[in-house]
Design a protein around this motif. Structure first.
Motif, PDB file in Angstrom:
ATOM      1  N   ALA A   4       0.838  -1.203   0.000  1.00  0.00           N
ATOM      2  CA  ALA A   4       0.000   0.000   0.000  1.00  0.00           C
ATOM      3  C   ALA A   4       0.871   1.251   0.000  1.00  0.00           C
ATOM      4  CB  ALA A   4      -0.936  -0.014   1.202  1.00  0.00           C
ATOM      5  N   LEU A   5       1.913   1.254   0.815  1.00  0.00           N
ATOM      6  CA  LEU A   5       2.773   2.431   0.918  1.00  0.00           C
ATOM      7  C   LEU A   5       3.448   2.745  -0.412  1.00  0.00           C
ATOM      8  CD1 LEU A   5       3.901   4.624   2.761  1.00  0.00           C
ATOM      9  CD2 LEU A   5       5.719   3.035   3.399  1.00  0.00           C
ATOM     10  N   GLU A   6       4.001   1.744  -1.042  1.00  0.00           N
ATOM     11  CA  GLU A   6       4.666   1.948  -2.335  1.00  0.00           C
ATOM     12  C   GLU A   6       3.675   2.439  -3.392  1.00  0.00           C
ATOM     13  OE1 GLU A   6       7.105  -0.574  -5.746  1.00  0.00           O
ATOM     14  OE2 GLU A   6       6.483  -1.583  -3.909  1.00  0.00           O
ATOM     15  N   ALA A   7       2.494   1.829  -3.423  1.00  0.00           N
ATOM     16  CA  ALA A   7       1.489   2.197  -4.426  1.00  0.00           C
ATOM     17  C   ALA A   7       0.994   3.630  -4.230  1.00  0.00           C
ATOM     18  CB  ALA A   7       0.318   1.218  -4.362  1.00  0.00           C
ATOM     19  N   VAL A   8       0.748   4.026  -2.992  1.00  0.00           N
ATOM     20  CA  VAL A   8       0.252   5.379  -2.729  1.00  0.00           C
ATOM     21  C   VAL A   8       1.368   6.404  -2.965  1.00  0.00           C
ATOM     22  CG1 VAL A   8      -0.702   6.932  -0.978  1.00  0.00           C
ATOM     23  CG2 VAL A   8      -1.599   4.602  -1.212  1.00  0.00           C
ATOM     24  N   GLN A   9       2.600   6.087  -2.596  1.00  0.00           N
ATOM     25  CA  GLN A   9       3.706   7.007  -2.872  1.00  0.00           C
ATOM     26  C   GLN A   9       3.849   7.253  -4.375  1.00  0.00           C
ATOM     27  OE1 GLN A   9       7.110   5.295  -0.823  1.00  0.00           O
ATOM     28  NE2 GLN A   9       6.934   6.799   0.809  1.00  0.00           N
ATOM     29  N   HIS A  79       8.929  28.228   1.610  1.00  0.00           N
ATOM     30  CA  HIS A  79       7.493  28.415   1.872  1.00  0.00           C
ATOM     31  C   HIS A  79       6.683  28.314   0.576  1.00  0.00           C
ATOM     32  CE1 HIS A  79       7.218  29.385   6.125  1.00  0.00           C
ATOM     33  NE2 HIS A  79       8.332  30.098   6.010  1.00  0.00           N
ATOM     34  N   ARG A  80       7.188  28.917  -0.499  1.00  0.00           N
ATOM     35  CA  ARG A  80       6.469  28.861  -1.787  1.00  0.00           C
ATOM     36  C   ARG A  80       6.362  27.429  -2.300  1.00  0.00           C
ATOM     37  NH1 ARG A  80       9.472  33.500  -2.691  1.00  0.00           N
ATOM     38  NH2 ARG A  80      10.982  32.430  -3.990  1.00  0.00           N
ATOM     39  N   VAL A  81       7.460  26.679  -2.231  1.00  0.00           N
ATOM     40  CA  VAL A  81       7.443  25.289  -2.706  1.00  0.00           C
ATOM     41  C   VAL A  81       6.485  24.453  -1.865  1.00  0.00           C
ATOM     42  CG1 VAL A  81       8.814  23.191  -3.014  1.00  0.00           C
ATOM     43  CG2 VAL A  81       9.747  25.406  -3.729  1.00  0.00           C
ATOM     44  N   MET A  82       6.511  24.634  -0.560  1.00  0.00           N
ATOM     45  CA  MET A  82       5.608  23.874   0.304  1.00  0.00           C
ATOM     46  C   MET A  82       4.146  24.202   0.009  1.00  0.00           C
ATOM     47  SD  MET A  82       7.918  24.035   3.778  1.00  0.00           S
ATOM     48  CE  MET A  82       6.793  23.123   4.834  1.00  0.00           C
ATOM     49  N   ALA A  83       3.852  25.465  -0.264  1.00  0.00           N
ATOM     50  CA  ALA A  83       2.479  25.849  -0.630  1.00  0.00           C
ATOM     51  C   ALA A  83       2.078  25.206  -1.959  1.00  0.00           C
ATOM     52  CB  ALA A  83       2.365  27.370  -0.707  1.00  0.00           C
ATOM     53  N   LEU A  84       3.010  25.120  -2.904  1.00  0.00           N
ATOM     54  CA  LEU A  84       2.709  24.484  -4.193  1.00  0.00           C
ATOM     55  C   LEU A  84       2.455  22.987  -4.032  1.00  0.00           C
ATOM     56  CD1 LEU A  84       5.273  26.351  -6.477  1.00  0.00           C
ATOM     57  CD2 LEU A  84       2.765  26.467  -6.622  1.00  0.00           C
ATOM     58  N   ILE A  85       3.138  22.341  -3.102  1.00  0.00           N
ATOM     59  CA  ILE A  85       2.865  20.924  -2.823  1.00  0.00           C
ATOM     60  C   ILE A  85       1.425  20.767  -2.364  1.00  0.00           C
ATOM     61  CG2 ILE A  85       3.349  19.001  -1.250  1.00  0.00           C
ATOM     62  CD1 ILE A  85       6.304  19.900  -1.305  1.00  0.00           C
ATOM     63  N   GLU A  86       1.004  21.631  -1.443  1.00  0.00           N
ATOM     64  CA  GLU A  86      -0.369  21.557  -0.940  1.00  0.00           C
ATOM     65  C   GLU A  86      -1.389  21.761  -2.054  1.00  0.00           C
ATOM     66  OE1 GLU A  86      -1.377  23.397   2.812  1.00  0.00           O
ATOM     67  OE2 GLU A  86       0.749  23.478   3.333  1.00  0.00           O
ATOM     68  N   VAL A  87      -1.126  22.701  -2.944  1.00  0.00           N
ATOM     69  CA  VAL A  87      -2.032  22.929  -4.071  1.00  0.00           C
ATOM     70  C   VAL A  87      -2.063  21.696  -4.977  1.00  0.00           C
ATOM     71  CG1 VAL A  87      -2.404  24.304  -6.167  1.00  0.00           C
ATOM     72  CG2 VAL A  87      -1.792  25.441  -4.018  1.00  0.00           C
ATOM     73  N   ALA A  88      -0.903  21.121  -5.250  1.00  0.00           N
ATOM     74  CA  ALA A  88      -0.827  19.948  -6.137  1.00  0.00           C
ATOM     75  C   ALA A  88      -1.599  18.762  -5.571  1.00  0.00           C
ATOM     76  CB  ALA A  88       0.633  19.560  -6.374  1.00  0.00           C
ATOM     77  N   LEU A  89      -1.678  18.659  -4.247  1.00  0.00           N
ATOM     78  CA  LEU A  89      -2.284  17.481  -3.622  1.00  0.00           C
ATOM     79  C   LEU A  89      -3.660  17.746  -3.021  1.00  0.00           C
ATOM     80  CD1 LEU A  89       0.903  16.068  -1.851  1.00  0.00           C
ATOM     81  CD2 LEU A  89      -0.066  15.425  -4.080  1.00  0.00           C
ATOM     82  N   GLU A  90      -4.164  18.983  -3.129  1.00  0.00           N
ATOM     83  CA  GLU A  90      -5.419  19.314  -2.448  1.00  0.00           C
ATOM     84  C   GLU A  90      -6.627  18.556  -2.984  1.00  0.00           C
ATOM     85  OE1 GLU A  90      -6.018  23.515  -2.633  1.00  0.00           O
ATOM     86  OE2 GLU A  90      -6.256  23.537  -4.802  1.00  0.00           O
ATOM     87  N   SER A  91      -6.589  18.106  -4.217  1.00  0.00           N
ATOM     88  CA  SER A  91      -7.733  17.356  -4.753  1.00  0.00           C
ATOM     89  C   SER A  91      -7.602  15.860  -4.518  1.00  0.00           C
ATOM     90  CB  SER A  91      -7.913  17.649  -6.246  1.00  0.00           C
ATOM     91  OG  SER A  91      -6.777  17.226  -6.953  1.00  0.00           O
ATOM     92  N   GLY A  92      -6.562  15.444  -3.814  1.00  0.00           N
ATOM     93  CA  GLY A  92      -6.382  14.033  -3.490  1.00  0.00           C
ATOM     94  C   GLY A  92      -5.580  13.296  -4.545  1.00  0.00           C
ATOM     95  N   LEU A  93      -5.592  11.982  -4.425  1.00  0.00           N
ATOM     96  CA  LEU A  93      -4.810  11.121  -5.313  1.00  0.00           C
ATOM     97  C   LEU A  93      -5.717  10.144  -6.037  1.00  0.00           C
ATOM     98  CD1 LEU A  93      -1.955  10.101  -2.825  1.00  0.00           C
ATOM     99  CD2 LEU A  93      -1.975  12.023  -4.434  1.00  0.00           C
ATOM    100  N   ALA A  94      -5.279   9.693  -7.178  1.00  0.00           N
ATOM    101  CA  ALA A  94      -5.974   8.618  -7.887  1.00  0.00           C
ATOM    102  C   ALA A  94      -5.767   7.319  -7.117  1.00  0.00           C
ATOM    103  CB  ALA A  94      -5.419   8.488  -9.307  1.00  0.00           C
ATOM    104  N   ASP A  95      -6.736   6.425  -7.195  1.00  0.00           N
ATOM    105  CA  ASP A  95      -6.578   5.124  -6.546  1.00  0.00           C
ATOM    106  C   ASP A  95      -5.440   4.357  -7.217  1.00  0.00           C
ATOM    107  OD1 ASP A  95      -8.649   5.490  -4.758  1.00  0.00           O
ATOM    108  OD2 ASP A  95     -10.102   4.340  -5.915  1.00  0.00           O
ATOM    109  N   PRO A  96      -4.497   3.877  -6.426  1.00  0.00           N
ATOM    110  CA  PRO A  96      -3.410   3.082  -7.006  1.00  0.00           C
ATOM    111  C   PRO A  96      -3.884   1.671  -7.331  1.00  0.00           C
ATOM    112  CG  PRO A  96      -3.096   3.324  -4.638  1.00  0.00           C
ATOM    113  CD  PRO A  96      -4.320   4.118  -5.002  1.00  0.00           C
ATOM    114  N   ASP A  97      -3.140   0.984  -8.182  1.00  0.00           N
ATOM    115  CA  ASP A  97      -3.475  -0.396  -8.545  1.00  0.00           C
ATOM    116  C   ASP A  97      -3.601  -1.257  -7.295  1.00  0.00           C
ATOM    117  OD1 ASP A  97      -3.479   0.168 -11.250  1.00  0.00           O
ATOM    118  OD2 ASP A  97      -1.412  -0.497 -11.560  1.00  0.00           O
ATOM    119  N   GLY A  98      -4.728  -1.932  -7.171  1.00  0.00           N
ATOM    120  CA  GLY A  98      -4.941  -2.872  -6.085  1.00  0.00           C
ATOM    121  C   GLY A  98      -5.447  -2.272  -4.790  1.00  0.00           C
TER     122      GLY A  98
END
Length: 135
Positions: A4-9, A79-98
């Motif tokens: 699970a960890l590898e797939a979600v990463q 601070h700018r890079v960290m804010a961009l990470i939050e924006v990139a991930l705010e809509s969540g992640l696609a379900d990984p295989d399995g």
């Protein structure tokens, strides 16, 4: 099937790679600190996996940590890079295989520095996933 960890990463990295403003601000996303890379960059920190199973299936609660490394004179770029990470991930992640992602939440961020090392920004997320039944 991958853990699970590898797939979600993998999905975490894919979501960040799909966000062009983040890619424009960094020199790469790595699985741990790379040798001889220009700052700033993002390194996946070692994650943790806890049992989140239920009577009828397997589940995991995952702790996902990203470290932003920067050698700037101040923490402004970090601070700018960290804010961009939050924006990139705010809509969540696609379900990984399995696996099916049930929850994906921001946990915390913080900035660390000592006198002899570059700036480090830690961004942490939690994901809860269930193993998809075999078809």
């Amino acid at each position: 099937m991958t853990s699970a960890l590898e797939a979600v990463q993998r999905e975490l990295v894919a979501a960040m790679n799909a966000h062009q403003p983040l890619l424009d601000a960094i020199n790469g996303i790595y699985d741990g600190p790379p040798p001889l890379t220009r700052f700033p960059y993002i390194a996946l920190a070692t994650g943790a996996s806890l049992d989140w199973s239920y009577k009828g299936g397997t589940g995991r609660e995952l702790s996902l940590a990203l470290t932003v490394h920067d050698d700037g004179d101040s923490a402004a770029r970090l601070h700018r890079v960290m804010a961009l990470i939050e924006v990139a991930l705010e809509s969540g992640l696609a379900d990984p295989d399995g696996w099916q992602i049930v929850t994906f939440d921001f946990r915390r961020s913080r900035i660390l520095r000592n006198a002899v090392s570059p700036w480090n920004g830690l961004v942490e997320y939690r994901a809860r996933v269930l193993k998809k039944p075999a078809i």
